[in-house]
Design a protein around this motif. Structure first.
Motif, PDB file in Angstrom:
ATOM      1  N   ASN A  76       0.841  -1.198   0.000  1.00  0.00           N
ATOM      2  CA  ASN A  76       0.000   0.000   0.000  1.00  0.00           C
ATOM      3  C   ASN A  76       0.878   1.251   0.000  1.00  0.00           C
ATOM      4  N   GLY A  77       0.678   2.123  -0.987  1.00  0.00           N
ATOM      5  CA  GLY A  77       1.430   3.371  -1.073  1.00  0.00           C
ATOM      6  C   GLY A  77       2.742   3.271  -1.825  1.00  0.00           C
ATOM      7  N   TYR A  78       3.075   2.084  -2.327  1.00  0.00           N
ATOM      8  CA  TYR A  78       4.358   1.880  -3.006  1.00  0.00           C
ATOM      9  C   TYR A  78       4.538   2.832  -4.190  1.00  0.00           C
ATOM     10  N   LEU A  79       3.537   2.906  -5.050  1.00  0.00           N
ATOM     11  CA  LEU A  79       3.652   3.734  -6.255  1.00  0.00           C
ATOM     12  C   LEU A  79       3.821   5.210  -5.907  1.00  0.00           C
ATOM     13  N   GLY A  80       3.018   5.679  -4.991  1.00  0.00           N
ATOM     14  CA  GLY A  80       3.109   7.080  -4.586  1.00  0.00           C
ATOM     15  C   GLY A  80       4.455   7.410  -3.965  1.00  0.00           C
ATOM     16  N   LYS A  81       4.978   6.495  -3.162  1.00  0.00           N
ATOM     17  CA  LYS A  81       6.265   6.707  -2.504  1.00  0.00           C
ATOM     18  C   LYS A  81       7.385   6.788  -3.540  1.00  0.00           C
ATOM     19  N   GLN A  82       7.346   5.892  -4.523  1.00  0.00           N
ATOM     20  CA  GLN A  82       8.375   5.909  -5.563  1.00  0.00           C
ATOM     21  C   GLN A  82       8.293   7.184  -6.398  1.00  0.00           C
ATOM     22  N   ARG A  83       7.073   7.610  -6.658  1.00  0.00           N
ATOM     23  CA  ARG A  83       6.885   8.833  -7.455  1.00  0.00           C
ATOM     24  C   ARG A  83       7.376  10.060  -6.678  1.00  0.00           C
ATOM     25  N   LYS A  84       6.992  10.129  -5.417  1.00  0.00           N
ATOM     26  CA  LYS A  84       7.355  11.278  -4.576  1.00  0.00           C
ATOM     27  C   LYS A  84       8.865  11.387  -4.401  1.00  0.00           C
ATOM     28  N   ASN A  85       9.518  10.259  -4.196  1.00  0.00           N
ATOM     29  CA  ASN A  85      10.961  10.242  -3.954  1.00  0.00           C
ATOM     30  C   ASN A  85      11.780  10.154  -5.238  1.00  0.00           C
ATOM     31  N   LYS A  86      11.091  10.263  -6.382  1.00  0.00           N
ATOM     32  CA  LYS A  86      11.742  10.155  -7.693  1.00  0.00           C
ATOM     33  C   LYS A  86      12.562   8.872  -7.775  1.00  0.00           C
ATOM     34  N   GLY A  87      11.973   7.804  -7.249  1.00  0.00           N
ATOM     35  CA  GLY A  87      12.629   6.499  -7.238  1.00  0.00           C
ATOM     36  C   GLY A  87      12.429   5.767  -8.549  1.00  0.00           C
ATOM     37  N   SER A  88      12.647   4.478  -8.489  1.00  0.00           N
ATOM     38  CA  SER A  88      12.481   3.632  -9.662  1.00  0.00           C
ATOM     39  C   SER A  88      11.873   2.310  -9.206  1.00  0.00           C
ATOM     40  N   PHE A  89      11.584   1.451 -10.167  1.00  0.00           N
ATOM     41  CA  PHE A  89      11.027   0.137  -9.855  1.00  0.00           C
ATOM     42  C   PHE A  89      12.117  -0.907 -10.045  1.00  0.00           C
ATOM     43  N   GLY A  90      12.129  -1.891  -9.159  1.00  0.00           N
ATOM     44  CA  GLY A  90      13.056  -3.008  -9.307  1.00  0.00           C
ATOM     45  C   GLY A  90      12.578  -3.963 -10.389  1.00  0.00           C
ATOM     46  N   GLY A  91      13.454  -4.868 -10.762  1.00  0.00           N
ATOM     47  CA  GLY A  91      13.139  -5.840 -11.815  1.00  0.00           C
ATOM     48  C   GLY A  91      11.911  -6.673 -11.509  1.00  0.00           C
ATOM     49  N   ASN A  92      11.756  -7.068 -10.246  1.00  0.00           N
ATOM     50  CA  ASN A  92      10.610  -7.881  -9.838  1.00  0.00           C
ATOM     51  C   ASN A  92       9.296  -7.104 -10.047  1.00  0.00           C
ATOM     52  N   ILE A  93       9.304  -5.836  -9.692  1.00  0.00           N
ATOM     53  CA  ILE A  93       8.117  -4.983  -9.845  1.00  0.00           C
ATOM     54  C   ILE A  93       7.816  -4.789 -11.332  1.00  0.00           C
ATOM     55  N   LEU A  94       8.865  -4.553 -12.124  1.00  0.00           N
ATOM     56  CA  LEU A  94       8.678  -4.359 -13.571  1.00  0.00           C
ATOM     57  C   LEU A  94       8.076  -5.597 -14.225  1.00  0.00           C
ATOM     58  N   ARG A  95       8.500  -6.792 -13.785  1.00  0.00           N
ATOM     59  CA  ARG A  95       7.925  -8.030 -14.331  1.00  0.00           C
ATOM     60  C   ARG A  95       6.432  -8.120 -13.997  1.00  0.00           C
ATOM     61  N   LYS A  96       6.069  -7.761 -12.770  1.00  0.00           N
ATOM     62  CA  LYS A  96       4.655  -7.787 -12.379  1.00  0.00           C
ATOM     63  C   LYS A  96       3.841  -6.809 -13.226  1.00  0.00           C
ATOM     64  N   ILE A  97       4.392  -5.617 -13.443  1.00  0.00           N
ATOM     65  CA  ILE A  97       3.696  -4.606 -14.254  1.00  0.00           C
ATOM     66  C   ILE A  97       3.551  -5.094 -15.689  1.00  0.00           C
ATOM     67  N   GLU A  98       4.631  -5.681 -16.224  1.00  0.00           N
ATOM     68  CA  GLU A  98       4.598  -6.168 -17.605  1.00  0.00           C
ATOM     69  C   GLU A  98       3.575  -7.287 -17.775  1.00  0.00           C
ATOM     70  N   GLN A  99       3.467  -8.169 -16.791  1.00  0.00           N
ATOM     71  CA  GLN A  99       2.493  -9.258 -16.866  1.00  0.00           C
ATOM     72  C   GLN A  99       1.058  -8.731 -16.777  1.00  0.00           C
ATOM     73  N   LYS A 100       0.851  -7.749 -15.918  1.00  0.00           N
ATOM     74  CA  LYS A 100      -0.503  -7.214 -15.708  1.00  0.00           C
ATOM     75  C   LYS A 100      -0.940  -6.298 -16.850  1.00  0.00           C
ATOM     76  N   PHE A 101       0.009  -5.596 -17.459  1.00  0.00           N
ATOM     77  CA  PHE A 101      -0.320  -4.621 -18.509  1.00  0.00           C
ATOM     78  C   PHE A 101       0.502  -4.887 -19.766  1.00  0.00           C
ATOM     79  N   PRO A 102       0.160  -5.934 -20.526  1.00  0.00           N
ATOM     80  CA  PRO A 102       0.937  -6.276 -21.725  1.00  0.00           C
ATOM     81  C   PRO A 102       0.893  -5.188 -22.807  1.00  0.00           C
ATOM     82  N   GLU A 103      -0.096  -4.320 -22.738  1.00  0.00           N
ATOM     83  CA  GLU A 103      -0.194  -3.242 -23.726  1.00  0.00           C
ATOM     84  C   GLU A 103       0.818  -2.127 -23.477  1.00  0.00           C
ATOM     85  N   LEU A 104       1.399  -2.079 -22.273  1.00  0.00           N
ATOM     86  CA  LEU A 104       2.360  -1.039 -21.911  1.00  0.00           C
ATOM     87  C   LEU A 104       3.709  -1.345 -22.542  1.00  0.00           C
ATOM     88  N   ASN A 105       4.240  -0.387 -23.280  1.00  0.00           N
ATOM     89  CA  ASN A 105       5.551  -0.511 -23.906  1.00  0.00           C
ATOM     90  C   ASN A 105       6.608  -0.311 -22.835  1.00  0.00           C
TER      91      ASN A 105
END
Length: 133
Positions: free
Chosen positions: A29-58
């Motif tokens: 809870n709050g992960y996305l907002g925290k990363q956005r606020k702190n100008k962070g990035s996503f780890g490989g594990n998170i990117l894989r989850k995003i890619e699986q959930k949203f195949p339309e996203l380049n």
């Protein structure tokens, strides 16, 4: 623009709320907002989850900002869907105009018939008055 900021742009495009995406991707809870606020990035594990959930996203666009937000395959399907909807709308719009035109003519005929009946009532009322006199 950071990866989280681009992902927020994608979520806005898809009309998704951050909490919904966090739940669907198994993020805290709050992960996305925290990363956005702190100008962070996503780890490989998170990117894989995003890619699986949203195949339309380049993913190239998400990581670097290069190219289009949506994968070509999805853009073609979306474009085809929009064209089909526009064609159907044009057809139904045309049919709708015909129906409106027919209804207007029917209203004019009914108004004319009503006027004739009102004239007939006046004539009959005059005859009734004459007979009573």
């Amino acid at each position: 623009m950071t990866v989280p900021e681009r992902f927020y742009e994608f979520m806005h495009f898809k009309q998704l709320k951050p909490r919904t995406v966090e739940i669907e991707c198994g993020l805290s809870n709050g992960y996305l907002g925290k990363q956005r606020k702190n100008k962070g990035s996503f780890g490989g594990n998170i990117l894989r989850k995003i890619e699986q959930k949203f195949p339309e996203l380049n993913m190239t666009w998400l990581l670097s900002g290069d190219g289009d937000m949506l994968n070509t395959k999805y853009r073609e399907v979306r474009s085809l869907s929009i064209d089909t909807v526009e064609e159907e709308s044009a057809f139904y719009g045309s049919a709708q105009q015909e129906i409106i035109s027919l209804l207007r003519r029917q209203i004019e005929q009914m108004e004319s018939a009503l006027s004739d009946k009102q004239k007939l009532i006046l004539i009959l009322e005059k005859q009734l008055v004459a007979m009573e006199a």
